[in-house]
Scaffold this motif. Structure first.
Motif, PDB file in Angstrom:
ATOM      1  N   TYR A 123      29.112 -27.076   3.873  1.00 52.21           N
ATOM      2  CA  TYR A 123      27.776 -26.662   3.435  1.00 52.21           C
ATOM      3  C   TYR A 123      26.854 -26.496   4.646  1.00 52.21           C
ATOM      4  CZ  TYR A 123      28.891 -27.664  -1.487  1.00 52.21           C
ATOM      5  OH  TYR A 123      29.432 -27.641  -2.754  1.00 52.21           O
ATOM      6  N   ALA A 124      26.961 -27.425   5.604  1.00 47.84           N
ATOM      7  CA  ALA A 124      26.142 -27.319   6.813  1.00 47.84           C
ATOM      8  C   ALA A 124      26.488 -26.064   7.603  1.00 47.84           C
ATOM      9  CB  ALA A 124      26.330 -28.565   7.678  1.00 47.84           C
ATOM     10  N   LEU A 125      27.792 -25.777   7.728  1.00 49.13           N
ATOM     11  CA  LEU A 125      28.212 -24.563   8.427  1.00 49.13           C
ATOM     12  C   LEU A 125      27.702 -23.314   7.712  1.00 49.13           C
ATOM     13  CD1 LEU A 125      31.913 -25.495   9.309  1.00 49.13           C
ATOM     14  CD2 LEU A 125      29.938 -25.524  10.851  1.00 49.13           C
ATOM     15  N   ALA A 126      27.700 -23.342   6.379  1.00 52.18           N
ATOM     16  CA  ALA A 126      27.221 -22.191   5.621  1.00 52.18           C
ATOM     17  C   ALA A 126      25.735 -21.949   5.865  1.00 52.18           C
ATOM     18  CB  ALA A 126      27.487 -22.405   4.130  1.00 52.18           C
ATOM     19  N   VAL A 127      24.957 -23.027   5.938  1.00 47.67           N
ATOM     20  CA  VAL A 127      23.525 -22.880   6.214  1.00 47.67           C
ATOM     21  C   VAL A 127      23.321 -22.247   7.587  1.00 47.67           C
ATOM     22  CG1 VAL A 127      21.368 -24.138   6.599  1.00 47.67           C
ATOM     23  CG2 VAL A 127      22.863 -24.767   4.691  1.00 47.67           C
ATOM     24  N   ALA A 128      24.066 -22.727   8.584  1.00 48.78           N
ATOM     25  CA  ALA A 128      23.940 -22.168   9.937  1.00 48.78           C
ATOM     26  C   ALA A 128      24.363 -20.706   9.969  1.00 48.78           C
ATOM     27  CB  ALA A 128      24.780 -22.988  10.911  1.00 48.78           C
ATOM     28  N   SER A 129      25.406 -20.365   9.225  1.00 46.02           N
ATOM     29  CA  SER A 129      25.891 -18.989   9.213  1.00 46.02           C
ATOM     30  C   SER A 129      24.898 -18.047   8.535  1.00 46.02           C
ATOM     31  CB  SER A 129      27.243 -18.921   8.490  1.00 46.02           C
ATOM     32  OG  SER A 129      27.698 -17.599   8.358  1.00 46.02           O
ATOM     33  N   ALA A 130      24.345 -18.463   7.401  1.00 41.02           N
ATOM     34  CA  ALA A 130      23.478 -17.581   6.615  1.00 41.02           C
ATOM     35  C   ALA A 130      22.077 -17.459   7.202  1.00 41.02           C
ATOM     36  CB  ALA A 130      23.401 -18.087   5.179  1.00 41.02           C
ATOM     37  N   LEU A 131      21.548 -18.552   7.756  1.00 41.75           N
ATOM     38  CA  LEU A 131      20.165 -18.535   8.233  1.00 41.75           C
ATOM     39  C   LEU A 131      20.047 -18.068   9.671  1.00 41.75           C
ATOM     40  CD1 LEU A 131      19.833 -20.058   5.556  1.00 41.75           C
ATOM     41  CD2 LEU A 131      18.228 -21.579   6.697  1.00 41.75           C
ATOM     42  N   GLY A 132      21.124 -18.131  10.430  1.00 38.97           N
ATOM     43  CA  GLY A 132      21.112 -17.616  11.794  1.00 38.97           C
ATOM     44  C   GLY A 132      20.425 -18.527  12.791  1.00 38.97           C
ATOM     45  N   ALA A 133      20.501 -18.135  14.046  1.00 43.09           N
ATOM     46  CA  ALA A 133      19.952 -18.955  15.134  1.00 43.09           C
ATOM     47  C   ALA A 133      18.433 -18.998  15.117  1.00 43.09           C
ATOM     48  CB  ALA A 133      20.443 -18.416  16.481  1.00 43.09           C
ATOM     49  N   GLN A 134      17.782 -18.090  14.399  1.00 38.98           N
ATOM     50  CA  GLN A 134      16.324 -18.126  14.325  1.00 38.98           C
ATOM     51  C   GLN A 134      15.815 -19.348  13.577  1.00 38.98           C
ATOM     52  OE1 GLN A 134      18.183 -15.510  13.307  1.00 38.98           O
ATOM     53  NE2 GLN A 134      17.902 -14.196  15.119  1.00 38.98           N
ATOM     54  N   ARG A 135      16.638 -19.857  12.648  1.00 40.47           N
ATOM     55  CA  ARG A 135      16.180 -20.992  11.844  1.00 40.47           C
ATOM     56  C   ARG A 135      17.034 -22.235  12.014  1.00 40.47           C
ATOM     57  NH1 ARG A 135      13.201 -19.681   6.373  1.00 40.47           N
ATOM     58  NH2 ARG A 135      12.138 -21.516   7.209  1.00 40.47           N
ATOM     59  N   VAL A 136      18.248 -22.106  12.540  1.00 41.41           N
ATOM     60  CA  VAL A 136      19.119 -23.266  12.766  1.00 41.41           C
ATOM     61  C   VAL A 136      19.430 -23.349  14.255  1.00 41.41           C
ATOM     62  CG1 VAL A 136      21.321 -24.373  12.244  1.00 41.41           C
ATOM     63  CG2 VAL A 136      20.108 -23.096  10.452  1.00 41.41           C
ATOM     64  N   ALA A 137      18.909 -24.407  14.900  1.00 43.94           N
ATOM     65  CA  ALA A 137      19.093 -24.553  16.342  1.00 43.94           C
ATOM     66  C   ALA A 137      20.456 -25.125  16.699  1.00 43.94           C
ATOM     67  CB  ALA A 137      17.997 -25.450  16.911  1.00 43.94           C
ATOM     68  N   CYS A 138      21.004 -25.953  15.813  1.00 41.52           N
ATOM     69  CA  CYS A 138      22.292 -26.601  16.089  1.00 41.52           C
ATOM     70  C   CYS A 138      22.825 -27.117  14.760  1.00 41.52           C
ATOM     71  CB  CYS A 138      22.103 -27.750  17.080  1.00 41.52           C
ATOM     72  SG  CYS A 138      23.628 -28.608  17.542  1.00 41.52           S
ATOM     73  N   VAL A 139      24.148 -27.099  14.585  1.00 38.18           N
ATOM     74  CA  VAL A 139      24.773 -27.637  13.380  1.00 38.18           C
ATOM     75  C   VAL A 139      25.856 -28.618  13.800  1.00 38.18           C
ATOM     76  CG1 VAL A 139      26.399 -25.694  13.232  1.00 38.18           C
ATOM     77  CG2 VAL A 139      25.925 -27.084  11.202  1.00 38.18           C
ATOM     78  N   ALA A 140      25.921 -29.750  13.087  1.00 34.91           N
ATOM     79  CA  ALA A 140      26.931 -30.779  13.381  1.00 34.91           C
ATOM     80  C   ALA A 140      27.625 -31.182  12.095  1.00 34.91           C
ATOM     81  CB  ALA A 140      26.283 -31.988  14.042  1.00 34.91           C
ATOM     82  N   CYS A 141      28.953 -31.306  12.166  1.00 31.93           N
ATOM     83  CA  CYS A 141      29.751 -31.794  11.037  1.00 31.93           C
ATOM     84  C   CYS A 141      30.320 -33.157  11.412  1.00 31.93           C
ATOM     85  CB  CYS A 141      30.888 -30.829  10.719  1.00 31.93           C
ATOM     86  SG  CYS A 141      30.336 -29.200  10.185  1.00 31.93           S
ATOM     87  N   LEU A 142      30.070 -34.137  10.579  1.00 32.94           N
ATOM     88  CA  LEU A 142      30.565 -35.490  10.798  1.00 32.94           C
ATOM     89  C   LEU A 142      31.759 -35.720   9.882  1.00 32.94           C
ATOM     90  CD1 LEU A 142      27.122 -37.377  10.767  1.00 32.94           C
ATOM     91  CD2 LEU A 142      28.160 -36.035  12.614  1.00 32.94           C
ATOM     92  N   CYS A 143      32.957 -35.783  10.445  1.00 36.25           N
ATOM     93  CA  CYS A 143      34.182 -35.949   9.648  1.00 36.25           C
ATOM     94  C   CYS A 143      34.226 -34.906   8.532  1.00 36.25           C
ATOM     95  CB  CYS A 143      34.263 -37.356   9.063  1.00 36.25           C
ATOM     96  SG  CYS A 143      34.352 -38.675  10.283  1.00 36.25           S
ATOM     97  N   GLY A 144      34.011 -33.637   8.887  1.00 39.14           N
ATOM     98  CA  GLY A 144      33.880 -32.587   7.894  1.00 39.14           C
ATOM     99  C   GLY A 144      35.202 -32.093   7.341  1.00 39.14           C
ATOM    100  N   ASP A 145      35.140 -31.587   6.103  1.00 41.63           N
ATOM    101  CA  ASP A 145      36.296 -30.951   5.476  1.00 41.63           C
ATOM    102  C   ASP A 145      36.463 -29.536   6.009  1.00 41.63           C
ATOM    103  OD1 ASP A 145      37.791 -32.502   3.377  1.00 41.63           O
ATOM    104  OD2 ASP A 145      35.747 -32.934   2.712  1.00 41.63           O
ATOM    105  N   THR A 146      37.497 -28.859   5.522  1.00 36.04           N
ATOM    106  CA  THR A 146      37.782 -27.512   6.009  1.00 36.04           C
ATOM    107  C   THR A 146      38.121 -26.572   4.867  1.00 36.04           C
ATOM    108  OG1 THR A 146      39.005 -26.296   7.708  1.00 36.04           O
ATOM    109  CG2 THR A 146      40.260 -27.852   6.365  1.00 36.04           C
ATOM    110  N   GLU A 147      38.564 -25.381   5.196  1.00 36.30           N
ATOM    111  CA  GLU A 147      38.941 -24.355   4.225  1.00 36.30           C
ATOM    112  C   GLU A 147      40.425 -24.540   3.896  1.00 36.30           C
ATOM    113  OE1 GLU A 147      38.022 -19.618   4.003  1.00 36.30           O
ATOM    114  OE2 GLU A 147      39.161 -20.324   5.740  1.00 36.30           O
TER     115      GLU A 147
END
Length: 382
Positions: free
Chosen positions: A166-190
């Motif tokens: 979900y965090a990765l999706a927010v970073a992907s959709a909102l872009g660098a203009q609104r997300v400065a950095c994204v971190a996954c803590l023990c995150g799941d995958t596809e």
């Protein structure tokens, strides 16, 4: 002996008085009223000795600014703000994992360097259940609406476990203009990724045991849809355990080191309180949603098909954290680093497990590290 007996009697009497005043302080804290100054000083002193973290937990919950945003489609998105947006500090958006809620991130002290916004993902706690076609990108648009509502221009996004995609999706959709950095803590995958390197789904390991690896090509495309359609009992059992056997359920998931953290100070610690209350609140039925909506949504999005966004196209810095003893998500985190987000940073913490990363002091260090990385890239806007 006589003087010792008198001293012991005075000490016992003092402890009884302290217990009575602590009980009074708890009831006052729960009511939201302000306690007398003398009792407040006493509670502060006792908290410094680590005696009444339960009182501190309740007072920290009461200090949060809790809100609910009505989204364009009529759903409610519940959130809280830990800190003060008016101070114009950097904003960190926190996204919990499966069978958790926004209370997962609550620590002994409010953040000093930033302001936290923590959400209940759709289908958990006080957030409405999404529709059957809901996806990761739709969640990102929900977050965009929340940021607009709060007047936040740019943020750091952090997700734990199932909250990682979900965090990765927010970073992907909102872009660098609104997300400065994204971190996954023990995150799941596809888990439906067709790559031969895709790790075996930890849920498949639990359900299929030794057959999980031989049947993994059929897991996402055949067995998962069957579970989503006919597995009502499976989701009912998960919700029942999380709601009514919360502490035993969590205990069974823990490593030896995590159980020691759980029992620290006789169990009077924020690591325990945050896990228990977060899990219990996530599944108890509310007027906004049914009981297992969040669980079913997470299960479907991670396993029943491909992600509806491209993690490799994320423009901001991506930091992936995992733990050496994280049995469910170490391999998925490595797969995220090598395949889904090839330009990401990977950090593996020695000696910790999946839940140990949520211990307040460990979590604070990871958030501070993520904040430092974002600030080096010029992140200053609240």
């Amino acid at each position: 002996f006589g003087s010792s007996h008198v001293a012991f009697g005075r000490a016992a009497s003092s402890r009884r008085q302290a217990r009575e005043r602590i009980a009074l302080a708890k009831s006052v804290a729960r009511s939201g009223a302000r306690m007398p100054a003398e009792d407040e000083r006493m509670v502060v002193n006792l908290l410094e000795d680590g005696i009444t973290n339960e009182v501190l937990w309740q007072r920290r919950k009461d200090s949060l600014m809790v809100g609910s945003l009505m989204l364009p489609d009529g759903r409610a998105l519940s959130y809280h703000i830990d800190g003060d947006l008016a101070l114009r500090k950097p904003v960190v958006l926190l996204i919990h994992g499966m069978l958790n809620s926004r209370l997962l991130w609550l620590a002994e002290e409010p953040p000093s360097r930033c302001t936290y916004i923590s959400v209940d993902r759709p289908g958990y706690a006080d957030s409405s259940c999404p529709g059957p076609n809901y996806g990761y990108t739709a969640f990102a648009r929900d977050i965009e609406a929340l940021l607009d509502h709060l007047g936040v221009e740019e943020t750091i996004v952090i997700g734990h476990s199932t909250g990682g995609p979900y965090a990765l999706a927010v970073a992907s959709a909102l872009g660098a203009q609104r997300v400065a950095c994204v971190a996954c803590l023990c995150g799941d995958t596809e888990y439906a990724n067709p790559s031969s390197e895709t790790p075996v789904d930890p849920v498949a390991k639990d359900l299929l045991c030794c057959l999980a690896r031989p049947l993994r090509r059929y897991w996402c495309w055949c067995l998962v849809p069957m579970l989503l359609r006919f597995g009502c009992l499976f989701f009912w059992i998960m919700r029942r355990l999380a709601a009514q056997r919360t502490q035993g359920f969590l205990w069974a998931l823990m490593t030896t080191e995590e159980r020691a953290m759980w029992e620290d100070r006789g169990g009077d610690n924020f690591f325990r309180y945050s896990l228990v209350e977060s899990m219990r609140n996530s599944v108890l039925p509310t007027p906004a949603r049914g009981a297992a909506g969040g669980i079913v949504t997470d299960f479907r999005l991670e396993r029943a098909g491909r992600f509806d966004f491209d993690p490799s196209g994320i423009e901001c810095r991506v930091i992936l954290w995992s733990c050496e003893n994280d049995a469910p998500c170490l391999a998925p985190t490595i797969f995220n680093h090598t395949t889904l987000c090839p330009g990401s940073e990977l950090h593996i913490l020695p000696g910790l497990g999946h839940l140990a990363m949520l211990r307040p002091d460990v979590l604070q260090q990871l958030i501070d590290r993520t904040l430092e990385v974002a600030c080096r890239t010029g992140f200053t806007k609240p």
